[in-house]
Structures are given as structure tokens and as C-alpha cells.
Write a protein that holds these residues in place. Structure first.
Motif: not given
Length: 425
Positions: A180-194
Motif C-alpha cells: 500500500d505505497n505508490r511504488l511503480s515500474g517493473d519488479l526487479p529481477v535481482n529480488i529472485g536472488s534473495l
């Protein structure tokens, strides 16, 4: 004389004990775990500067004694002892508690904030308001790469921009919650490395684009919630690898394509919510055992298909089944009555036909049944107790050939919008 000596001696012993306790509180005990352990001056300065950046320069911590981790700690700040000194480990900013410090309209991430070298948990709740616009892109998140385990931004309408790529460097992160913020854009690919992530909640933002395939490699993940965004594309086939997942919510996006059969590999899944998308195909994944599934919500998708051939025994723990407005055809099978844990059944706004089996009344836990706006026919033959229990939570209106026979049941429990059978007129 002897009595006076004993009294004076007792007084001296008591004072020595008190002095010893005070010394432990101020200096910390031998193993560094004392309640009154001192705080490194640079740590305190970094914390004070960081908080001033968040709440304003009016705050100076002057009422804290002997330091922010001592007898009068800051609300929302938690500390732990390392090598005999207090260090900040948890920082919760915003309207979390009644006496929480309010955030400043011009909130800033000062460089000193990133000097808190033992920080494990960071959250901002109801903090960055709509009259301000704060970006977290330029902050030095890499500084927390070896310590931060939980990062949350909840209900901050003034938080804009994209997810910083630096979040992908937080290798210790177990919980990432951006809701519930106003963040936008694509989901970062590198989140998948966590790979230590156990909770990934990015709901209620303005994210677009496809879900990165490598999110399916987060094998430790227990909760994935990407709901209430504008994500497109199909569900990655790699999602079959999320075998630890308990809750999976992708509702209220613009996802399309079929539900991958590999979803049935998620044997620990208790919630699957794909509602309000553009997902098509049929419910083939139900043909495989998903014995932990308790909530299956697929409403408002062009799925289509027939319910008769589905193996309901594979999802026998289901409590919530919502297949409303999914283009279903055919009849409602009696086999649904085998789902003994079922509490909510939503089959409304489809093209279902045939009679409504009275065996559904055998579902002792059922408290809501919606079959309105279909093509159902025949008489409603449920016992009086069923109508009384369900009340307005039995929705059967807008089935033009469905009727209520009040020769067997009192007319005052007739479901809303259902006509009397012709012979009773």
C-alpha cells in the motif's frame, strides 16, 4: 554497642549491594548482557541523526536516560548488546504505537542512518504521506547487505519511484514487505536472488510488467503476495519450485494465460488467490493432490470448464471455494458435498444449469452459498434448518427456472429473489 555495630554493619552491607547493582546497570555485567550497558557514542550520534531525518530536527532525545537503549528507550527502537555495548537492531518509524513519533513531511535518509551496523529490522508504517513524495532509490542500502533481515514499508502513499536495485544486495533478507505505497515500474529481477526470503509482499502498489521467472527459485518462500498491482503476462512455469509456499496471492492484476499444472506441486499451499485477472484455461491442476489447500479463489477470470470431472477429494480440506464469474458450464456436482470443511461456496455469475442438489445441506460448516445469476432449474429441496442457518447468505436469485416449493417449507424462509413454484401460486 553490639546492637549498634550490627545495625551499622547491616547498613554498610546493603549499601555495598546497592552500589554493586548500580555499577552493573551503568557499566554492564561481565558477559556484556547488562540492562545498563553503555552505548558507543558514534552509534548514538548515528541513531539521533537518523531519527531527526525521519521526524524532524525538533527531536533531540534529551529526555532519554542514560541513552536510547537504557531505562527510557525510544518507542519503536530495540537494541542488543555486542561486545559489552548497546547497538540498535530494530527500528520502527511511523504511526505504529499510540505514542510513536510522527514522521516529518520532508523525511530524509541521512548518511548517518546507514552507519547502524547491527540493524536487523527496519519498518516505516503510515509515515510518508501523500503531501510529500519520497524516493528510496538513492539511499545507501548496500550498507545493510550483511545485517538486514526484515524490511517493510506499509501504507506510505507518498512513497514513489521504483524498488531500488540495491534491495537485491540484502543477502540476509528474510522478509520484504512493500504494501500500500505508490511504488511503480517493473519488479526487479535481482529480488529472485534473495534465497533466504520467506515473505515477499509487494501488494497495493503500481507495479507493471511481467513477474520475473527467477522468483520461482525462492524455495524458502512461505508467503508471496503480489496482489493489487497491474502486472501482466502469464504465471511463470518456475513457480512449481515454490514448494515451501503457504500463501500465494496474485489477485487483482492483469495476468493471463493458463494456470500451470505445476501449481499442484505446491503441497503445503493453504491459500491460492488468482481472482480478478485474465486467466483462462480450465481447472486441471485440481486433478492432482493439494491436500493442504484451504482457500481457492479464482473468481472473475475467463477460466471456463465443467465441474463434473474435477477430483474434489484432492482438495478435501477446502474451506473457501470461490469460482464465481469464471464462465463455468454444466451442472453443480453432488460430489462437492464431500468437502466437509467447506464454509464458503461461490458459484454465482456463471452458466451452470441443472438442479441444485439438496445434499449440499449436509455441509455442516457451510455458512455462505452463492449460486445466483446462473441457469439453474427445478425446485429448491433443502430442509428448513438450512434456510434458517443461511439467511441472506444463500444467494439464488436470477435463476429464472429455479423455484421454491413452500408446501414443504415455510414461505418466510424463501431465499431472496426466488419465485414460488407454479403449483403453489
Amino acid at each position: 554497642m553490639g546492637l549498634r555495630w550490627r545495625s551499622d554493619g547491616y547498613f554498610v552491607v546493603v549499601m555495598l549491594v546497592i552500589i554493586g547493582v548500580i555499577g552493573m546497570c551503568i557499566n554492564g555485567d561481565e558477559d556484556g548482557g547488562g540492562v545498563g550497558a553503555p552505548m558507543v557514542e558514534t552509534e548514538q550520534e548515528a541513531l539521533y541523526s537518523a531519527i531527526q531525518g525521519f521526524v524532524g530536527n525538533w527531536w533531540n532525545g534529551s529526555d532519554l536516560y542514560p541513552d536510547p537503549c537504557g531505562w527510557t528507550p525510544i518507542q519503536g527502537v530495540s537494541c542488543d548488546v555486542f561486545d559489552g555495548f548497546w547497538y540498535v537492531t530494530d527500528l520502527n518509524i511511523g504511526q505504529i504505537y499510540d505514542n510513536s513519533l510522527p514522521c516529518d513531511q520532508n523525511l530524509e535518509f541521512r548518511p548517518q542512518f546507514f552507519q547502524l551496523e547491527h540493524l536487523k529490522t527496519l519498518s516505516f508504517s503510515n509515515c510518508i504521506l501523500s503531501q510529500s513524495t519520497v524516493s528510496i532509490q538513492t539511499a545507501n542500502w548496500d550498507s545493510f547487505s550483511s545485517t538486514l533481515q526484515s524490511l517493510e514499508f506499509r501504507s506510505n502513499p507518498g512513497l514513489t519511484g521504483q524498488i531500488p536495485l540495491a534491495f537485491g544486495s540484502l543477502k540476509k533478507l528474510q522478509s520484504l514487505v512493500l504494501i500500500d505505497n505508490r511504488l511503480s515500474g517493473d519488479l526487479p529481477v535481482n529480488i529472485g536472488s534473495l534465497t533466504d526470503l520467506k515473505r515477499l509482499v509487494l501488494s497495493g502498489n503500481l507495479f507493471t510488467g511481467k513477474i520475473p521467472e527467477n522468483y520461482g527459485y525462492l524455495s524458502e518462500l512461505l508467503i508471496m503476495d503480489l496482489s493489487r498491482n497491474s502486472l501482466t503476462g502469464s504465471l511463470p512455469l518456475t513457480f512449481r519450485g515454490l514448494t515451501s509456499l503457504l500463501k500465494f496471492d496474485l489477485s487483482k492484476n492483469q495476468l493471463e494465460g493458463e494456470i500451470p499444472s505445476g501449481i499442484s506441486n505446491l503441497k503445503n499451499l493453504t491459500l491460492l488467490d488468482l481472482s480478478n485477472n485474465k486467466i483462462s484455461g480450465e481447472l486441471d491442476f485440481v486433478d492432482q493432490e493439494m491436500s493442504s489447500l484451504e482457500e481457492l479463489i479464482l473468481s472473475n477470470n475467463p477460466i471456463s470448464g465443467d465441474l463434473m470431472n474435477l477430483k474434489w477429494q484432492n482438495v478435501y480440506k477446502i474451506m473457501v471455494l470461490d469460482l464465481s464469474n469464471t464462465g463455468l458450464t454444466g451442472v453443480i456436482p453432488e460430489s462437492i458435498s464431500n468437502l466437509k470443511n467447506l464454509r464458503f461456496l461461490g458459484l454465482n455469475d456463471n452458466k451452470l444449469s441443472g438442479n441444485l442438489s439438496p445434499k449440499l445441506a449436509e455441509l455442516g460448516n457451510l455458512t455462505a452459498l452463492y449460486v445466483n445469476r446462473n441457469n439453474l432449474t427445478g425446485h429448491l429441496n433443502f430442509p428448513l434448518e438450512f434456510y434458517q442457518k443461511m439467511g441472506r447468505r444463500f444467494g439464488a436469485w436470477n435463476n429464472s427456472n429455479l423455484c421454491f416449493p413452500n408446501d414443504k417449507v415455510s414461505a418466510n424462509v424463501r431465499p431472496f429473489g426466488v419465485k414460488l413454484c407454479p403449483e403453489q401460486l
